[in-house]
Design a protein around this motif. Structure first.
Motif, PDB file in Angstrom:
ATOM      1  N   SER A   2      51.712  83.865  81.207  1.00 16.95           N
ATOM      2  CA  SER A   2      50.666  83.218  81.418  1.00 16.95           C
ATOM      3  C   SER A   2      49.595  83.829  79.590  1.00 16.95           C
ATOM      4  O   SER A   2      49.406  84.470  79.522  1.00 16.95           O
ATOM      5  N   TYR A   3      49.751  81.997  79.506  1.00 13.85           N
ATOM      6  CA  TYR A   3      49.205  82.156  78.247  1.00 13.85           C
ATOM      7  C   TYR A   3      47.966  80.874  78.199  1.00 13.85           C
ATOM      8  O   TYR A   3      47.486  79.974  79.145  1.00 13.85           O
ATOM      9  N   VAL A   4      46.742  81.387  77.246  1.00 10.80           N
ATOM     10  CA  VAL A   4      45.596  81.027  77.543  1.00 10.80           C
ATOM     11  C   VAL A   4      45.428  80.294  75.653  1.00 10.80           C
ATOM     12  O   VAL A   4      45.818  80.786  75.355  1.00 10.80           O
ATOM     13  N   TYR A   5      44.289  78.561  75.398  1.00 10.32           N
ATOM     14  CA  TYR A   5      44.436  79.248  74.436  1.00 10.32           C
ATOM     15  C   TYR A   5      43.585  79.074  73.917  1.00 10.32           C
ATOM     16  O   TYR A   5      41.452  78.895  74.526  1.00 10.32           O
ATOM     17  N   ILE A   6      42.810  79.997  72.824  1.00 13.72           N
ATOM     18  CA  ILE A   6      41.791  80.743  72.396  1.00 13.72           C
ATOM     19  C   ILE A   6      41.408  79.789  70.727  1.00 13.72           C
ATOM     20  O   ILE A   6      41.996  79.828  69.783  1.00 13.72           O
ATOM     21  N   ILE A   7      39.829  79.481  70.572  1.00 15.62           N
ATOM     22  CA  ILE A   7      39.693  79.079  68.810  1.00 15.62           C
ATOM     23  C   ILE A   7      39.072  80.206  68.073  1.00 15.62           C
ATOM     24  O   ILE A   7      38.618  81.046  68.433  1.00 15.62           O
ATOM     25  N   THR A   8      40.158  80.045  67.009  1.00 19.71           N
ATOM     26  CA  THR A   8      40.265  81.487  65.864  1.00 19.71           C
ATOM     27  C   THR A   8      39.883  81.210  64.756  1.00 19.71           C
ATOM     28  O   THR A   8      39.501  79.794  64.606  1.00 19.71           O
ATOM     29  N   VAL A   9      38.713  81.290  64.277  1.00 20.18           N
ATOM     30  CA  VAL A   9      37.564  81.582  63.320  1.00 20.18           C
ATOM     31  C   VAL A   9      38.326  82.073  62.125  1.00 20.18           C
ATOM     32  O   VAL A   9      38.285  83.593  61.756  1.00 20.18           O
ATOM     33  N   MET A  10      38.707  81.810  60.698  1.00 17.99           N
ATOM     34  CA  MET A  10      39.102  81.976  59.723  1.00 17.99           C
ATOM     35  C   MET A  10      37.929  82.190  58.318  1.00 17.99           C
ATOM     36  O   MET A  10      37.391  81.160  58.127  1.00 17.99           O
ATOM     37  N   LEU A  11      37.105  83.017  58.386  1.00 22.38           N
ATOM     38  CA  LEU A  11      35.346  83.146  57.274  1.00 22.38           C
ATOM     39  C   LEU A  11      36.449  83.230  56.155  1.00 22.38           C
ATOM     40  O   LEU A  11      37.547  84.395  55.596  1.00 22.38           O
ATOM     41  N   LEU A  12      36.111  82.601  55.022  1.00 22.41           N
ATOM     42  CA  LEU A  12      36.470  82.722  53.594  1.00 22.41           C
ATOM     43  C   LEU A  12      34.804  83.059  52.193  1.00 22.41           C
ATOM     44  O   LEU A  12      34.345  82.629  53.030  1.00 22.41           O
ATOM     45  N   TYR A  13      35.579  84.540  52.483  1.00 16.71           N
ATOM     46  CA  TYR A  13      33.781  85.105  51.858  1.00 16.71           C
ATOM     47  C   TYR A  13      33.631  84.558  50.476  1.00 16.71           C
ATOM     48  O   TYR A  13      34.801  85.010  49.693  1.00 16.71           O
ATOM     49  N   ALA A  14      33.100  84.516  49.294  1.00 18.11           N
ATOM     50  CA  ALA A  14      32.931  84.473  47.512  1.00 18.11           C
ATOM     51  C   ALA A  14      33.260  85.727  47.320  1.00 18.11           C
ATOM     52  O   ALA A  14      32.555  87.122  48.017  1.00 18.11           O
ATOM     53  N   GLU A  15      33.769  86.080  46.928  1.00 15.87           N
ATOM     54  CA  GLU A  15      34.674  87.201  46.345  1.00 15.87           C
ATOM     55  C   GLU A  15      35.127  88.167  47.254  1.00 15.87           C
ATOM     56  O   GLU A  15      34.734  90.043  46.831  1.00 15.87           O
ATOM     57  N   VAL A  16      35.626  87.485  47.658  1.00 11.29           N
ATOM     58  CA  VAL A  16      36.541  88.463  48.773  1.00 11.29           C
ATOM     59  C   VAL A  16      37.850  88.668  48.679  1.00 11.29           C
ATOM     60  O   VAL A  16      37.859  87.191  49.198  1.00 11.29           O
ATOM     61  N   TYR A  68      40.981  77.207  64.636  1.00 13.46           N
ATOM     62  CA  TYR A  68      42.340  77.192  64.236  1.00 13.46           C
ATOM     63  C   TYR A  68      42.654  76.951  65.959  1.00 13.46           C
ATOM     64  O   TYR A  68      41.324  77.743  67.464  1.00 13.46           O
ATOM     65  N   CYS A  69      43.484  76.703  67.234  1.00 11.10           N
ATOM     66  CA  CYS A  69      43.263  76.733  68.329  1.00 11.10           C
ATOM     67  C   CYS A  69      44.510  77.499  68.448  1.00 11.10           C
ATOM     68  O   CYS A  69      45.801  77.636  67.333  1.00 11.10           O
ATOM     69  N   GLU A  70      44.807  78.829  68.745  1.00 13.48           N
ATOM     70  CA  GLU A  70      45.566  80.043  68.975  1.00 13.48           C
ATOM     71  C   GLU A  70      45.915  79.977  70.669  1.00 13.48           C
ATOM     72  O   GLU A  70      45.035  80.077  71.161  1.00 13.48           O
ATOM     73  N   ARG A  71      47.336  80.420  70.245  1.00  9.45           N
ATOM     74  CA  ARG A  71      47.433  80.682  71.912  1.00  9.45           C
ATOM     75  C   ARG A  71      47.289  82.229  72.294  1.00  9.45           C
ATOM     76  O   ARG A  71      48.187  82.959  71.345  1.00  9.45           O
ATOM     77  N   LYS A  72      47.428  82.607  73.007  1.00 10.31           N
ATOM     78  CA  LYS A  72      47.188  84.160  73.771  1.00 10.31           C
ATOM     79  C   LYS A  72      48.194  84.181  75.165  1.00 10.31           C
ATOM     80  O   LYS A  72      47.416  84.172  76.288  1.00 10.31           O
ATOM     81  N   GLU A  73      48.528  85.805  75.105  1.00  2.30           N
ATOM     82  CA  GLU A  73      49.125  86.483  76.047  1.00  2.30           C
ATOM     83  C   GLU A  73      47.912  86.700  77.196  1.00  2.30           C
ATOM     84  O   GLU A  73      46.667  86.631  76.736  1.00  2.30           O
ATOM     85  N   ALA A  74      47.165  86.085  78.294  1.00  3.03           N
ATOM     86  CA  ALA A  74      46.935  85.844  79.444  1.00  3.03           C
ATOM     87  C   ALA A  74      47.524  86.694  81.120  1.00  3.03           C
ATOM     88  O   ALA A  74      48.363  86.654  81.676  1.00  3.03           O
ATOM     89  N   GLU A  75      46.673  87.552  81.093  1.00  2.18           N
ATOM     90  CA  GLU A  75      46.752  88.339  82.708  1.00  2.18           C
ATOM     91  C   GLU A  75      45.719  87.621  83.789  1.00  2.18           C
ATOM     92  O   GLU A  75      44.803  87.229  83.442  1.00  2.18           O
ATOM     93  N   LEU A  76      46.710  87.005  84.652  1.00  6.61           N
ATOM     94  CA  LEU A  76      46.342  86.741  85.700  1.00  6.61           C
ATOM     95  C   LEU A  76      45.818  87.740  86.669  1.00  6.61           C
ATOM     96  O   LEU A  76      46.276  88.649  87.205  1.00  6.61           O
ATOM     97  N   GLU A  77      44.399  87.004  87.080  1.00  8.78           N
ATOM     98  CA  GLU A  77      43.949  87.808  88.008  1.00  8.78           C
ATOM     99  C   GLU A  77      44.437  87.839  89.681  1.00  8.78           C
ATOM    100  O   GLU A  77      44.879  86.168  89.772  1.00  8.78           O
ATOM    101  N   VAL A  78      44.790  88.696  90.111  1.00 11.42           N
ATOM    102  CA  VAL A  78      45.413  88.066  91.597  1.00 11.42           C
ATOM    103  C   VAL A  78      43.750  88.201  93.024  1.00 11.42           C
ATOM    104  O   VAL A  78      43.256  89.176  93.034  1.00 11.42           O
TER     105      VAL A  78
END
Length: 78
Positions: A2-16, A68-78
């Protein structure tokens, strides 16, 4: 598997050279459409919380960011 979508954030810092990454884990989504809809409907809230937490880190200043929205694998709880 199973998959879920989560929000991933790319951070850009000055001088990095490389971006840093973080995740908004307060919610997840069962489709890319729902994730993108959440991003569209909550831009101000997401921006405010991100800037509050990440504007200054390790002596560096946040220069830019992107969500960004990113797809990740998810474990199903039984």
């Amino acid at each position: 598997m199973s998959y879920v979508y989560i929000i991933t954030v790319m951070l850009l810092y000055a001088e990095v050279d490389k971006p840093k990454w973080t995740f908004y884990l307060h919610t997840s989504f069962d489709s890319i459409e729902k994730c993108n809809e959440f991003l569209t409907d909550n831009k101000v809230m997401l921006a405010e919380s991100l800037i509050k937490e990440f504007k200054h880190k390790d002596g560096k200043t946040l220069q830019s960011y992107e969500h960004y929205c990113e797809r990740k694998e998810a474990e199903l709880e039984v």
